[in-house]
Design a protein around this motif. Structure first.
Motif, PDB file in Angstrom:
ATOM      1  N   ALA A 109       0.831  -1.204   0.000  1.00 41.17           N
ATOM      2  CA  ALA A 109       0.000   0.000   0.000  1.00 41.17           C
ATOM      3  C   ALA A 109       0.862   1.249   0.000  1.00 41.17           C
ATOM      4  CB  ALA A 109      -0.933  -0.017   1.213  1.00 41.17           C
ATOM      5  N   ARG A 110       1.934   1.228   0.757  1.00 42.77           N
ATOM      6  CA  ARG A 110       2.841   2.388   0.777  1.00 42.77           C
ATOM      7  C   ARG A 110       3.479   2.613  -0.598  1.00 42.77           C
ATOM      8  NH1 ARG A 110       6.943   1.837   5.611  1.00 42.77           N
ATOM      9  NH2 ARG A 110       7.434   3.964   4.899  1.00 42.77           N
ATOM     10  N   ALA A 111       3.854   1.515  -1.311  1.00 47.41           N
ATOM     11  CA  ALA A 111       4.429   1.647  -2.643  1.00 47.41           C
ATOM     12  C   ALA A 111       3.434   2.269  -3.609  1.00 47.41           C
ATOM     13  CB  ALA A 111       4.894   0.275  -3.153  1.00 47.41           C
ATOM     14  N   ALA A 112       2.164   1.863  -3.520  1.00 36.60           N
ATOM     15  CA  ALA A 112       1.136   2.441  -4.393  1.00 36.60           C
ATOM     16  C   ALA A 112       0.953   3.923  -4.097  1.00 36.60           C
ATOM     17  CB  ALA A 112      -0.177   1.693  -4.213  1.00 36.60           C
ATOM     18  N   LEU A 113       0.953   4.280  -2.817  1.00 35.97           N
ATOM     19  CA  LEU A 113       0.842   5.688  -2.461  1.00 35.97           C
ATOM     20  C   LEU A 113       2.028   6.498  -2.980  1.00 35.97           C
ATOM     21  CD1 LEU A 113      -0.480   5.512   1.230  1.00 35.97           C
ATOM     22  CD2 LEU A 113      -1.690   6.475  -0.740  1.00 35.97           C
ATOM     23  N   LEU A 114       3.230   5.925  -2.885  1.00 36.34           N
ATOM     24  CA  LEU A 114       4.431   6.629  -3.361  1.00 36.34           C
ATOM     25  C   LEU A 114       4.345   6.897  -4.860  1.00 36.34           C
ATOM     26  CD1 LEU A 114       7.271   7.727  -2.776  1.00 36.34           C
ATOM     27  CD2 LEU A 114       8.165   5.429  -3.255  1.00 36.34           C
ATOM     28  N   TRP A 115       3.904   5.896  -5.628  1.00 33.99           N
ATOM     29  CA  TRP A 115       3.788   6.091  -7.077  1.00 33.99           C
ATOM     30  C   TRP A 115       2.770   7.182  -7.382  1.00 33.99           C
ATOM     31  CZ3 TRP A 115       0.154   5.923 -10.912  1.00 33.99           C
ATOM     32  CH2 TRP A 115       0.647   5.893 -12.221  1.00 33.99           C
ATOM     33  N   GLU A 116       1.641   7.175  -6.687  1.00 26.24           N
ATOM     34  CA  GLU A 116       0.600   8.175  -6.939  1.00 26.24           C
ATOM     35  C   GLU A 116       1.119   9.581  -6.665  1.00 26.24           C
ATOM     36  OE1 GLU A 116      -2.605   7.072  -4.448  1.00 26.24           O
ATOM     37  OE2 GLU A 116      -3.265   5.379  -5.701  1.00 26.24           O
ATOM     38  N   ARG A 117       1.838   9.731  -5.564  1.00 20.62           N
ATOM     39  CA  ARG A 117       2.317  11.065  -5.205  1.00 20.62           C
ATOM     40  C   ARG A 117       3.392  11.553  -6.199  1.00 20.62           C
ATOM     41  NH1 ARG A 117       2.944  10.637   1.432  1.00 20.62           N
ATOM     42  NH2 ARG A 117       0.728  10.168   1.839  1.00 20.62           N
ATOM     43  N   VAL A 118       4.318  10.646  -6.606  1.00 22.24           N
ATOM     44  CA  VAL A 118       5.379  11.051  -7.551  1.00 22.24           C
ATOM     45  C   VAL A 118       4.792  11.359  -8.914  1.00 22.24           C
ATOM     46  CG1 VAL A 118       7.421  10.233  -8.793  1.00 22.24           C
ATOM     47  CG2 VAL A 118       7.216   9.827  -6.342  1.00 22.24           C
ATOM     48  N   TRP A 119       3.980  10.484  -9.438  1.00 27.85           N
ATOM     49  CA  TRP A 119       3.434  10.694 -10.781  1.00 27.85           C
ATOM     50  C   TRP A 119       2.611  11.975 -10.836  1.00 27.85           C
ATOM     51  CZ3 TRP A 119       4.238   9.411 -15.521  1.00 27.85           C
ATOM     52  CH2 TRP A 119       3.262   9.601 -16.490  1.00 27.85           C
ATOM     53  N   LEU A 120       1.870  12.252  -9.805  1.00 26.24           N
ATOM     54  CA  LEU A 120       1.050  13.446  -9.788  1.00 26.24           C
ATOM     55  C   LEU A 120       1.924  14.699  -9.845  1.00 26.24           C
ATOM     56  CD1 LEU A 120      -1.964  14.261  -9.555  1.00 26.24           C
ATOM     57  CD2 LEU A 120      -1.611  14.496  -7.085  1.00 26.24           C
ATOM     58  N   ARG A 121       3.070  14.666  -9.163  1.00 28.43           N
ATOM     59  CA  ARG A 121       3.938  15.839  -9.114  1.00 28.43           C
ATOM     60  C   ARG A 121       4.840  15.987 -10.346  1.00 28.43           C
ATOM     61  NH1 ARG A 121       2.577  14.577  -4.122  1.00 28.43           N
ATOM     62  NH2 ARG A 121       2.464  16.228  -2.505  1.00 28.43           N
ATOM     63  N   LEU A 122       4.938  14.934 -11.190  1.00 27.78           N
ATOM     64  CA  LEU A 122       5.729  15.054 -12.424  1.00 27.78           C
ATOM     65  C   LEU A 122       5.055  15.951 -13.450  1.00 27.78           C
ATOM     66  CD1 LEU A 122       7.113  11.440 -12.972  1.00 27.78           C
ATOM     67  CD2 LEU A 122       8.362  13.475 -12.227  1.00 27.78           C
TER      68      LEU A 122
END
Length: 797
Positions: A24-37
């Motif tokens: 779940a933490r990995a999924a959250l990390l991807w969401e936060r990074v992709w959104l900020r790109l």
């Protein structure tokens, strides 16, 4: 995404983070990074689409660099702004995501970290609380993490991302199979040189001593290029917007900087190691080469035969030398054997300048060398254009020394040797020179120039302070002795050799023809004077000529000189140098015949041989007696060599010389010319032996001087007898060849055995070609390339 509750450990204690929380933490990390790109990814997408579409091709370097810099700057600023509030998801964040995705409203995962507000410390209450948590977890049988949902629409409400994606698809279709080259051109400065604005000229200048032509470097050249070490790389860039960049790996020892302005730039560098060269201009690589450096091999040199003296006491030195690009100089090193002494050197003129292979015989008169008469070690040294030196094996020989018969000349030579051995002997030499110039009206009435030269040497020695001053006095004494001996014959021989050396160097260095003609005229004059003095002072001590020897007359010499002049004028400088060397060999080894060569027979010929051998033995005996006289002088002054054994040892040496004289008297029998002088010499040697044995050095010196005078008188008598015998011989030479190795009357195309003589028509044609080249060289209106080519041709002649 689900996980069986049976695999979930208790969240209490050290095992509070079950595996679903990590996902779940990995999924959250991807969401936060992709959104900020976003929107930085949009800028990069547009830049990539422009590169694939080839929009950078027509741009100048300044605009190209500006676009790339602007895109990189904008991307960096957007990323910095977007990630300003970024944080890594925690365990609680992951657990809450699982609870929301799994529909666990009572939050059994996150409550596992809660603590009791009431009943803490009561074992029953805490056990009840743990059992409650365990049952709640068991009730949640399927846990889900859920798929990532970056929700990019919040940051891109106008859906610009789809437009960027469409641009990338269209640009990729346009690029087709050339997408790699377009991307490399936009971001990596491709090696493709098509459509370049900046031009480049590059070439390699090998070192001048190699004689190799420049090597042109093509921008499209990909194979390895071999160049001599020390070559100079020249690069010229035209039409560049800004200063180009030259990269040489490894860095050169000298050069490599780029200079210029207004679109024209230049750079030079010396290449000494294998190098990779790359030139970039206007954002593109416009030239790249790999250079392989060929090292310069050192030269080799060796004696090509035995080193020996000639009839005129010159040293004959045959040698061979080789170098990959050419031998530039050769010299002879001389070091005394068996005694201390510094090494001296004599330069050897070469018949060809920077020849790769040299096979040559030179003659050097070293009778005026300080080591003349001593055993020496000879070594040849060859140097190439790179300064590398090679040495030959050592050749041991006794340097030829002249025996002076003129008393004054002999005295001057002895004082010169004393001065050369030790400059501290200058006061004694001054006393001797002063004594030799007493009463000039009596002893120098008809030799005023000699007297003047002696007084000049005296004054120069009196004022001498340095080694150079003493050296000049030594040269003066030597020149005066040469002038006195044989009416200046030795001076004439030295002048002839000097002019011959100048002529050889001029032929090798490609001097103008008028210089060659002037030197040939001087050589002819020096040769005629030498021949005249040689005729007046024949070497009768050599005996009668060989009956099979070739005769040499003035017309032969003039014919050979004319041939040398014609070959030089026709451009055959190498052949002229060979003919000059052959003429030198003839002159060095010839003898002046008295009335022609002879073919004696019977007892007369045997008697001549006996007289010649006796004269040679007397000459050697005189040298040994003079050496013993010097030892006796040193013994008298208390500075004798202990190796001589004192006065008694010198007495034994005198006895040995007396025995050699007795052997010579026996060989001559009762018909010896100057027999009374030989008998007197024998008696004086006996007296000296006895006086030395009695330790009476003063009397022994006087007896040894009387023995020297007697030996000199006997030698003069033998010489006179041999001259008379030679004058009575009238035979011909008995051969059908002339002194140049040709059949009598021959006009064939060869000269001797090695020198090829061109025919008259060939020399005339060569002269016409040279005249035409010189005429065209004078027409400066011709293209510069043609004039340079003509100049190179003329330098060969």
């Amino acid at each position: 995404m689900t996980l069986s509750s049976d695999s979930i450990p208790s969240p209490i204690g050290s095992e509070r983070a079950p595996p679903p929380v990590g996902l779940a933490r990995a999924a959250l990390l991807w969401e936060r990074v992709w959104l900020r790109l976003w929107p930085a990814s949009a800028v990069l997408g547009v830049l990539l689409a422009a590169a694939l579409a080839g929009l950078f091709e027509p741009l100048p370097w300044l605009a190209h660099a500006f676009v790339i810099a602007a895109a990189v700057t904008a991307t960096g600023l957007l990323l910095d702004r977007s990630f300003a509030d970024f944080r890594i998801p925690t365990w609680d964040d992951g657990a809450r995501r699982i609870e929301r995705a799994s529909g666990l409203s009572d939050r059994p995962l996150t409550e596992g970290a809660d603590t009791l507000a009431v009943g803490r410390g009561d074992s029953f209450t805490e056990t009840l609380w743990r059992e409650t948590l365990r049952r709640r977890l068991l009730a949640a049988r399927d846990l889900r993490t859920g798929w990532p949902h970056p929700n990019l629409a919040e940051r891109d409400p106008r859906a610009i991302r789809y437009g960027v994606l469409a641009l990338l698809v269209v640009a990729l279709a346009i690029a087709n199979t050339s997408w790699r080259e377009r991307l490399a051109h936009a971001f990596l400065a491709s090696d493709n040189t098509s459509g370049l604005v900046a031009g480049i000229d590059a070439w390699i200048d090998p070192p001048a001593y190699t004689g190799l032509a420049p090597i042109y470097l093509s921008p499209a050249q990909t194979d390895e290029i071999s160049v001599p070490t020390g070559s100079r790389l020249n690069v010229r860039v035209h039409g560049a917007d800004y200063t180009p960049m030259l990269t040489i790996s490894p860095s050169p020892q000298s050069g490599g900087g780029v200079k210029g302005k207004d679109g024209e730039y230049a750079s030079d560098a010396v290449v000494t190691a294998n190098s990779s060269v790359r030139v970039r201009a206007s954002g593109r690589t416009i030239g790249a080469w790999n250079l392989r450096v060929v090292p310069d091999a050192p030269p080799t040199i060796a004696f090509a035969g035995k080193v020996e003296k000639t009839e005129r006491l010159a040293l004959k030195i045959p040698f061979r030398a080789r170098d990959d690009y050419g031998v530039t100089s050769v010299r002879l090193s001389i070091k005394p054997r068996g005694r201390p002494g510094k090494t001296s050197s004599v330069e050897i003129p070469l018949g060809a300048q920077s020849a790769r292979t040299i096979s040559q015989t030179v003659y050097r008169d070293l009778t005026g060398h300080p080591y003349a008469g001593l055993e020496v070690a000879l070594t040849l040294e060859a140097r190439d254009g790179a300064g590398q030196i090679a040495r030959s094996a050592v050749a041991n020989i006794k340097l030829p020394a002249r025996i002076f018969t003129n008393p004054l000349a002999r005295a001057l030579v002895e004082q010169r040797q004393n001065l050369a051995a030790d400059s501290k002997s200058a006061p004694k030499v001054l006393m001797v020179l002063d004594a030799l110039t007493i009463a000039p009206e009596l002893f120098y009435a008809d030799k005023k120039p000699i007297y003047t030269a002696l007084r000049a040497a005296f004054t120069a020695l009196k004022r001498a302070k340095s080694d150079a001053d003493y050296g000049r006095v030594e040269d003066q004494l030597w020149q005066i002795a040469l002038t006195l001996e044989q009416g200046g014959l030795l001076n004439a021989a030295q002048e002839l050799r000097r002019v011959q050396q100048l002529l050889t160097e001029a032929l090798a260095s490609g001097a103008p023809q008028d210089v060659i003609d002037a030197l040939l005229q001087r050589y002819n004059q020096a040769m005629q004077r030498y021949m005249q003095l040689l005729a007046q002072n024949p070497q009768a001590a050599q005996g009668k000529p060989d009956p099979n020897a070739k005769t040499l007359n003035e017309s032969d010499l003039q014919t050979l000189l004319k041939l040398i002049q014609q070959m030089a004028a026709a451009g055959n400088r190498e052949g002229a140098a060979q003919a000059l060397a052959m003429l030198e060999d003839l002159i060095e080894n010839m003898r002046m015949a008295q009335g022609g060569g002879g073919n004696g027979s019977g007892s007369g010929s045997a008697q001549d041989k006996k007289l010649t051998d006796a004269d040679k033995k007397l000459s050697d005996l005189m040298g040994q007696q003079r050496n013993l006289l010097d030892k006796t002088y040193r013994q008298q002054q208390g500075s004798g060599d202990p190796k001589d054994g004192g006065a008694k040892g010198l007495s034994q040496q005198q006895g040995q010389l007396k025995g050699k004289l007795g052997d010579t008297l026996k060989d001559l029998g009762g018909q010896a010319p100057g027999g009374d002088q030989l008998g007197r010499a024998d008696r004086e040697m006996g007296n000296a032996q006895n006086q030395l044995g009695g330790n009476d050095a003063d009397s022994a010196i006087e007896s040894e001087k009387n023995a020297m005078d007697a030996l000199r008188g006997a030698s003069d008598a033998l010489t006179k007898k041999l001259m008379e015998e030679a004058g009575n011989d009238k035979s011909g030479n008995g051969t059908n060849e002339d002194p140049l190795g040709r059949e009598q009357g021959s006009r064939g195309p060869s000269f001797g055995k090695d020198v090829k003589v061109p025919s008259q028509s060939e020399m005339e044609r060569a002269r016409n070609i040279l005249q035409e080249l010189r005429r065209r060289a004078a027409e400066r209106g011709r293209p510069q390339e043609e004039l340079d080519y003509i100049d190179r041709l003329l330098k060969e002649f």
